[in-house]
Design a protein around this motif. Structure first.
Motif, short mmCIF file in Angstrom:
data_model
loop_
_atom_site.label_atom_id
_atom_site.label_comp_id
_atom_site.label_asym_id
_atom_site.label_seq_id
_atom_site.Cartn_x
_atom_site.Cartn_y
_atom_site.Cartn_z
N GLY A 236 0.79 -1.23 0.00
CA GLY A 236 0.00 0.00 0.00
C GLY A 236 0.81 1.27 0.00
O GLY A 236 0.25 2.37 0.02
N GLN A 237 2.16 1.16 -0.06
CA GLN A 237 3.04 2.33 0.04
C GLN A 237 3.68 2.66 -1.30
O GLN A 237 3.77 1.82 -2.19
N VAL A 238 4.13 3.92 -1.41
CA VAL A 238 4.90 4.39 -2.56
C VAL A 238 6.25 4.86 -2.06
O VAL A 238 6.33 5.75 -1.21
N PHE A 239 7.33 4.27 -2.57
CA PHE A 239 8.69 4.69 -2.24
C PHE A 239 9.28 5.35 -3.49
O PHE A 239 9.12 4.86 -4.60
N ILE A 240 9.99 6.47 -3.29
CA ILE A 240 10.59 7.19 -4.40
C ILE A 240 12.07 7.39 -4.14
O ILE A 240 12.53 7.38 -2.99
N SER A 241 12.82 7.59 -5.21
CA SER A 241 14.27 7.84 -5.09
C SER A 241 14.53 9.32 -4.85
O SER A 241 13.63 10.17 -5.02
N GLY A 242 15.76 9.62 -4.47
CA GLY A 242 16.13 11.02 -4.24
C GLY A 242 15.97 11.88 -5.48
O GLY A 242 15.61 13.06 -5.38
N GLY A 243 16.23 11.31 -6.66
CA GLY A 243 16.06 12.07 -7.89
C GLY A 243 14.63 12.51 -8.12
O GLY A 243 14.36 13.64 -8.53
N ILE A 244 13.68 11.62 -7.85
CA ILE A 244 12.26 11.97 -7.95
C ILE A 244 11.89 13.01 -6.90
O ILE A 244 11.20 13.99 -7.18
N TYR A 245 12.37 12.81 -5.67
CA TYR A 245 12.05 13.74 -4.58
C TYR A 245 12.46 15.17 -4.92
O TYR A 245 11.69 16.12 -4.70
N GLU A 246 13.66 15.34 -5.48
CA GLU A 246 14.13 16.68 -5.80
C GLU A 246 13.25 17.36 -6.86
O GLU A 246 13.13 18.58 -6.88
N GLN A 247 12.63 16.56 -7.71
CA GLN A 247 11.79 17.12 -8.76
C GLN A 247 10.38 17.48 -8.29
O GLN A 247 9.74 18.36 -8.84
N ILE A 248 9.87 16.80 -7.26
CA ILE A 248 8.45 16.96 -6.90
C ILE A 248 8.22 17.60 -5.54
O ILE A 248 7.08 17.92 -5.21
N LYS A 249 9.26 17.83 -4.75
CA LYS A 249 9.07 18.21 -3.35
C LYS A 249 8.30 19.50 -3.17
O LYS A 249 7.63 19.69 -2.15
N GLN A 250 8.34 20.41 -4.15
CA GLN A 250 7.60 21.67 -4.04
C GLN A 250 6.35 21.69 -4.91
O GLN A 250 5.69 22.72 -5.01
N LYS A 251 6.01 20.57 -5.54
CA LYS A 251 4.95 20.57 -6.54
C LYS A 251 3.75 19.72 -6.16
O LYS A 251 2.71 19.82 -6.79
N LEU A 252 3.87 18.87 -5.16
CA LEU A 252 2.75 18.05 -4.71
C LEU A 252 2.50 18.32 -3.24
O LEU A 252 3.45 18.47 -2.46
N VAL A 253 1.22 18.38 -2.86
CA VAL A 253 0.88 18.59 -1.45
C VAL A 253 0.94 17.24 -0.75
O VAL A 253 -0.05 16.57 -0.52
N CYS A 254 2.14 16.80 -0.46
CA CYS A 254 2.36 15.50 0.17
C CYS A 254 3.35 15.66 1.31
O CYS A 254 4.06 16.66 1.39
N GLY A 255 3.40 14.65 2.15
CA GLY A 255 4.48 14.55 3.11
C GLY A 255 5.50 13.55 2.57
O GLY A 255 5.16 12.65 1.81
N TYR A 256 6.74 13.73 2.95
CA TYR A 256 7.79 12.81 2.52
C TYR A 256 8.63 12.45 3.75
O TYR A 256 9.07 13.32 4.49
N GLU A 257 8.82 11.18 3.95
CA GLU A 257 9.64 10.72 5.07
C GLU A 257 10.94 10.14 4.52
O GLU A 257 10.92 9.15 3.77
N SER A 258 12.06 10.75 4.87
CA SER A 258 13.35 10.26 4.40
C SER A 258 13.71 8.99 5.15
O SER A 258 13.68 8.93 6.38
N LEU A 259 14.04 7.95 4.39
CA LEU A 259 14.46 6.67 4.98
C LEU A 259 15.97 6.48 4.87
O LEU A 259 16.47 5.39 5.14
N GLY A 260 16.66 7.54 4.44
CA GLY A 260 18.12 7.48 4.35
C GLY A 260 18.61 6.78 3.11
O GLY A 260 17.85 6.45 2.19
N ASP A 261 19.92 6.56 3.07
CA ASP A 261 20.54 5.86 1.94
C ASP A 261 20.40 4.36 2.14
O ASP A 261 20.67 3.84 3.22
N ARG A 262 20.00 3.67 1.08
CA ARG A 262 19.84 2.22 1.13
C ARG A 262 20.72 1.57 0.07
O ARG A 262 20.77 2.02 -1.08
N LYS A 263 21.39 0.51 0.45
CA LYS A 263 22.17 -0.28 -0.49
C LYS A 263 21.22 -1.28 -1.13
O LYS A 263 20.55 -2.05 -0.44
N VAL A 264 21.12 -1.26 -2.47
CA VAL A 264 20.20 -2.17 -3.16
C VAL A 264 20.98 -3.09 -4.09
O VAL A 264 22.08 -2.75 -4.55
N LYS A 265 20.41 -4.22 -4.37
CA LYS A 265 21.07 -5.28 -5.12
C LYS A 265 21.48 -4.83 -6.52
O LYS A 265 20.69 -4.21 -7.24
#
Length: 532
Positions: A147-176
């Motif tokens: 039920g959740q939507v996770f976004i990358s830092g690149g997406i966050y920088e593009q939308i952070k001032q354009k959508l009326v949403c909250g964003y919770e930073s989960l930090g840097d994650r190492k992915v496969k």
């Protein structure tokens, strides 16, 4: 013709292939959590439900947000968008619609998507896309909770001032299979949820700071209590003052000295003070304390009683009607409701009317589009800002209509499927495939279609319209007096009417849906009501 190849050189007469095109794009990857378990419970039923969701929700949502469905993967999908904002909006819409679809089912039958969104460089082919941009989106989807939507830092920088949403930073994650860590954010469609999360973090920081100060204070106290006592004659000893040098203590018998104060010129009274009645003091009576000066609110900036263009209103005398229908589970049970007299705006609020509020610095953004079209991209909180400004500026009790009032007004005294009858008629509403009007980025101007028997326009189609009520999945326990069904905190509120992008099913007066309280959406607008 067989290919002629120079065996010795390994060269071929076939012209070299051009490299596949690459471009920067927003990638949305989604899959169903617990898909294998659902298939074990009901293989055919689950397969059929997933296909319906893809047909009725996933594909239309992607198309409405100007994206392209690249492929489905049995239990998921991958889509590509030119706009990061539209990509995240689409992801939120899918997740919110799935909440409604699951509401009537037991939890072990819920179909819940996990969605990841990434901005990256991808290789485009006719029927697929490739590259780390796609891989990172898939990894984010794997990290997301159902039920959740996770976004990358690149997406966050593009939308952070354009959508009326909250964003919770989960930090840097190492992915496969990705060399560098990926900055991950959780999208919180309700900013209040983000504020609650931030407050919890702030409380933890306050506790840690308090403990630190306590340790420092304890150390200082220990130093003061257990340090060696100084001897008389030490450099730090306090000086001994002679009697002449001691400060004099007033005895009350000293002559009073009148201090000179600069005289101020008299201030002429204001017009309001001249008009106010003069109150004479009565000997022996207690004087009332002066009233505090209240700061004027930051919004609205328009002064009360100033010239404001009010919406055109239709007064309805009220009455009883049967609310709901058996068309959808959310519209059940059909129940009798009695509505008191009230007035409701003849048209949805227009771009011109909204921008008057913006000019008064009471509404949050300047709407675009033609002045006589309904305002769109409005959240429930935006609509509440507008009615608060309108009520304050006109000194009249403007508000959002209740859900019962809206349906009573939309029916226009009828009990048929549509206000004009049980069969849909072309050219009666601004909805998808309902008229010959070509699809557009905004609805047609208000009042372009026939009014209902109450003289109200666009009570079906045009724009989705916010009402006061919190969302409930059906009418069990709904009030029968026509009042709004509200609670202290609502994650989502009811929308009515359907929009120019919805089909005829949404035009029915009984149709109802919901959306997050603080999230704007391109088809959402509203109209206002007025208490007598």
């Amino acid at each position: 013709m067989a290919e002629i190849r120079d065996i010795k050189s390994g060269r071929s007469d076939e012209p070299p292939r051009e490299p596949a095109p690459r471009r920067l794009a927003a990638i949305v990857a989604g899959d169903i959590s617990g898909y294998s378990r659902l298939m074990q419970i009901d293989e055919e039923g689950t397969h059929g439900r997933v296909k319906r969701i893809e047909r009725d929700l996933i594909e239309p949502s992607i198309a409405e947000h100007h994206g392209r469905l690249v492929k489905t993967t049995g239990d998921g999908f991958i889509a590509i968008f030119d706009s990061p904002v539209e990509a995240v909006r689409c992801a939120i819409v899918i997740q919110q619609n799935m909440v409604g679809r699951n509401a009537s089912l037991p939890k072990y039958h819920w179909i819940e998507y996990r969605i990841g969104v990434n901005l990256g460089d991808v290789i485009i082919e006719a029927d697929d896309i490739y590259g780390d941009g796609v891989n990172i989106a898939s990894r984010l989807e794997g990290l997301a909770d159902p039920g959740q939507v996770f976004i990358s830092g690149g997406i966050y920088e593009q939308i952070k001032q354009k959508l009326v949403c909250g964003y919770e930073s989960l930090g840097d994650r190492k992915v496969k299979n990705i060399t560098d860590p990926v900055r991950v954010y959780r999208v919180l469609p309700d900013p209040a949820a983000f504020n609650r999360t931030r407050k919890r973090r702030e409380n933890i920081l306050i506790v840690l700071l308090s403990l630190t100060l306590l340790v420092i204070a304890g150390g200082a106290l220990w130093y003061m209590l257990f340090q060696p006592h100084r001897k008389v004659g030490d450099q730090a000893s306090a000086p001994i003052l002679s009697p002449a040098e001691l400060p004099k203590v007033p005895t009350g018998r000293e002559p009073a000295v009148k201090q000179a104060t600069p005289e101020r010129p008299p201030v002429p009274p204001s017009a309001a003070q001249q008009a106010a009645p003069q109150v004479q003091s009565v000997p022996g009576a207690k004087q009332a304390a002066p009233l505090p000066q209240l700061a004027s609110p930051a919004a609205p900036a328009t002064q009360l009683g100033s010239s404001v263009r009010e919406p055109e209103m239709n007064s309805l005398r009220g009455g009883s009607f049967m609310m709901g229908s058996n068309e959808d589970i959310s519209e059940k049970p059909v129940h009798q409701v009695t509505v008191k007299p009230f007035a409701i705006s003849k048209y949805p609020i227009s771009v011109r009317e909204w921008n008057e509020c913006t000019t008064a610095k009471a509404c949050g953004f300047l709407a675009t589009g033609k002045d006589d079209t309904p305002v769109t991209n409005i959240s429930w909180s935006d609509a509440k800002q507008f009615v608060a400004w309108l009520a304050g500026a006109t000194r009249r009790a403007y508000r959002l209509p209740s859900e019962a009032e809206w349906e009573y007004a939309a029916r226009g005294g009828t009990q048929t499927k549509y206000w004009w009858g049980d069969q849909f008629q072309s050219g009666m509403a601004n909805c998808k495939n309902c008229t010959d009007i070509a699809a557009a980025e905004q609805p047609v101007k208000v009042g372009s279609f026939k009014p209902n028997p109450f003289g109200l326009y666009d009570m079906g189609g045009g724009v989705d319209q916010w009402v006061e009520d919190c969302w409930h999945k059906n009418y069990q326990g709904a009030p029968s007096a026509g009042s709004a069904w509200v609670e202290s905190e609502c994650a989502s509120h009811v929308i009515r009417s359907g929009s120019w992008k919805n089909d005829a099913r949404y035009v029915r007066p009984s149709n109802r849906d919901s959306y997050d309280t603080n999230v704007r959406y391109p088809t959402h607008g509203f109209r206002v009501a007025l208490s007598p």
